[in-house]
Design a protein around this motif. Structure first.
Motif, mmCIF file in Angstrom:
data_model
loop_
_atom_site.group_PDB
_atom_site.id
_atom_site.type_symbol
_atom_site.label_atom_id
_atom_site.label_comp_id
_atom_site.label_asym_id
_atom_site.label_seq_id
_atom_site.Cartn_x
_atom_site.Cartn_y
_atom_site.Cartn_z
ATOM 1 N N ASN A 69 -49.037 -27.012 19.652
ATOM 2 C CA ASN A 69 -47.947 -27.543 18.825
ATOM 3 C C ASN A 69 -46.566 -27.398 19.447
ATOM 4 N N THR A 70 -46.485 -27.025 20.715
ATOM 5 C CA THR A 70 -45.189 -26.809 21.368
ATOM 6 C C THR A 70 -45.121 -27.607 22.659
ATOM 7 N N ILE A 71 -44.035 -28.354 22.811
ATOM 8 C CA ILE A 71 -43.842 -29.128 24.041
ATOM 9 C C ILE A 71 -42.379 -29.010 24.465
ATOM 10 N N SER A 72 -42.164 -28.920 25.774
ATOM 11 C CA SER A 72 -40.810 -28.840 26.335
ATOM 12 C C SER A 72 -40.631 -29.949 27.358
ATOM 13 N N PHE A 73 -39.466 -30.567 27.327
ATOM 14 C CA PHE A 73 -39.135 -31.636 28.256
ATOM 15 C C PHE A 73 -37.972 -31.210 29.135
ATOM 16 N N ILE A 90 -25.646 -35.204 26.883
ATOM 17 C CA ILE A 90 -26.326 -36.360 26.311
ATOM 18 C C ILE A 90 -26.914 -35.941 24.968
ATOM 19 N N ASP A 91 -26.839 -36.818 24.001
ATOM 20 C CA ASP A 91 -27.309 -36.531 22.653
ATOM 21 C C ASP A 91 -28.731 -37.063 22.483
ATOM 22 N N LEU A 92 -29.710 -36.165 22.485
ATOM 23 C CA LEU A 92 -31.103 -36.557 22.326
ATOM 24 C C LEU A 92 -31.699 -36.037 21.022
ATOM 25 N N CYS A 93 -30.839 -35.860 20.019
ATOM 26 C CA CYS A 93 -31.293 -35.350 18.715
ATOM 27 C C CYS A 93 -32.251 -36.330 18.034
ATOM 28 N N ALA A 94 -31.956 -37.614 18.126
ATOM 29 C CA ALA A 94 -32.810 -38.608 17.469
ATOM 30 C C ALA A 94 -34.225 -38.567 18.043
ATOM 31 N N LYS A 104 -47.856 -34.151 16.445
ATOM 32 C CA LYS A 104 -48.371 -32.838 16.050
ATOM 33 C C LYS A 104 -47.457 -31.706 16.503
ATOM 34 N N TYR A 105 -46.435 -32.024 17.301
ATOM 35 C CA TYR A 105 -45.576 -30.980 17.858
ATOM 36 C C TYR A 105 -44.546 -30.532 16.824
ATOM 37 N N SER A 106 -44.673 -29.291 16.399
ATOM 38 C CA SER A 106 -43.716 -28.738 15.446
ATOM 39 C C SER A 106 -42.547 -28.065 16.152
ATOM 40 N N THR A 107 -42.725 -27.741 17.423
ATOM 41 C CA THR A 107 -41.651 -27.146 18.216
ATOM 42 C C THR A 107 -41.410 -28.019 19.437
ATOM 43 N N VAL A 108 -40.228 -28.610 19.511
ATOM 44 C CA VAL A 108 -39.850 -29.473 20.628
ATOM 45 C C VAL A 108 -38.570 -28.921 21.230
ATOM 46 N N LYS A 109 -38.559 -28.782 22.548
ATOM 47 C CA LYS A 109 -37.349 -28.375 23.258
ATOM 48 C C LYS A 109 -37.081 -29.392 24.347
ATOM 49 N N ILE A 110 -35.808 -29.805 24.439
ATOM 50 C CA ILE A 110 -35.413 -30.782 25.456
ATOM 51 C C ILE A 110 -34.280 -30.166 26.266
ATOM 52 N N TYR A 111 -34.464 -30.141 27.575
ATOM 53 C CA TYR A 111 -33.473 -29.606 28.504
ATOM 54 C C TYR A 111 -32.996 -30.734 29.417
ATOM 55 N N VAL A 112 -31.732 -30.631 29.861
ATOM 56 C CA VAL A 112 -31.172 -31.579 30.822
ATOM 57 C C VAL A 112 -30.710 -30.789 32.040
ATOM 58 N N ASN A 113 -31.094 -31.244 33.225
ATOM 59 C CA ASN A 113 -30.696 -30.563 34.457
ATOM 60 C C ASN A 113 -29.214 -30.747 34.738
ATOM 61 N N CYS A 114 -28.543 -29.664 35.132
ATOM 62 C CA CYS A 114 -27.135 -29.672 35.512
ATOM 63 C C CYS A 114 -26.988 -28.937 36.839
ATOM 64 N N THR A 115 -25.793 -28.953 37.385
ATOM 65 C CA THR A 115 -25.574 -28.255 38.648
ATOM 66 C C THR A 115 -25.711 -26.745 38.483
ATOM 67 N N SER A 116 -25.396 -26.231 37.311
ATOM 68 C CA SER A 116 -25.475 -24.788 37.082
ATOM 69 C C SER A 116 -26.818 -24.345 36.516
ATOM 70 N N GLY A 117 -27.762 -25.223 36.393
ATOM 71 C CA GLY A 117 -29.071 -24.902 35.814
ATOM 72 C C GLY A 117 -29.473 -25.961 34.823
ATOM 73 N N THR A 118 -30.068 -25.532 33.720
ATOM 74 C CA THR A 118 -30.475 -26.488 32.694
ATOM 75 C C THR A 118 -29.753 -26.188 31.385
ATOM 76 N N ASN A 119 -29.390 -27.239 30.678
ATOM 77 C CA ASN A 119 -28.778 -27.122 29.357
ATOM 78 C C ASN A 119 -29.789 -27.575 28.319
ATOM 79 N N GLN A 120 -29.936 -26.795 27.258
ATOM 80 C CA GLN A 120 -30.809 -27.202 26.171
ATOM 81 C C GLN A 120 -30.024 -28.129 25.250
ATOM 82 N N VAL A 121 -30.508 -29.361 25.080
ATOM 83 C CA VAL A 121 -29.824 -30.333 24.233
ATOM 84 C C VAL A 121 -30.550 -30.566 22.919
ATOM 85 N N TYR A 122 -31.774 -30.084 22.796
ATOM 86 C CA TYR A 122 -32.500 -30.153 21.522
ATOM 87 C C TYR A 122 -33.455 -28.983 21.445
#
Length: 129
Positions: A69-73, A90-94, A104-122
């Motif tokens: 039930n958990t997926i990360s992008f 970037i707004d990926l809330c929708a 079926k995924y109740s836990t979704v995490k979305i990260y965006v790559n940056c120069t300093s690492g990754t930022n969690q956007v959702y």
């Protein structure tokens, strides 16, 4: 005329076997939710990039499934310069909300790559409703 008829029947039988195999394997490996989630994220990312006046490229989307039930992008977006500077805001809330409500995924995490690492956007408490 008989030769053409037998060729058509062979093609139809082959197509039926391929379609049936696809449905059986798709149900066995349960790829429907992963494919839907990835397609939803890709479509929303491209929609968000189209709103910019600068040109950006969706370079790659990686995903990992921690459990059932958990997926990360991890989304990689760069500009069109030689250095390929990453786009971090970037707004990926929708997309995240759609994935959580339609799969079926109740836990979704979305990260965006940056120069300093990754930022969690959702999920992001400030920007996502």
């Amino acid at each position: 005329m008989r030769k053409g008829q037998s060729s058509f029947e062979t093609i139809m039988v082959t197509l039926v076997v391929i379609v049936t195999s696809t449905f059986i394997l798709g149900g066995f490996f349960d790829l429907g939710d992963q494919t839907f989630a990835l397609a939803t994220l890709k479509a929303d990312t491209i929609k968000q990039l189209d709103k910019n006046e600068n040109f950006f490229v969706l370079k790659k989307i990686y995903y990992t499934q921690a459990n059932e039930n958990t997926i990360s992008f991890n989304v990689i977006i760069v500009d069109d310069t030689i250095k390929q500077n990453p786009k971090c805001d970037i707004d990926l809330c929708a997309a995240g909300n759609t994935i959580e409500n339609s799969t079926k995924y109740s836990t979704v995490k979305i990260y965006v790559n940056c120069t300093s690492g990754t930022n969690q956007v959702y999920p992001h408490a400030i920007r996502c409703p």
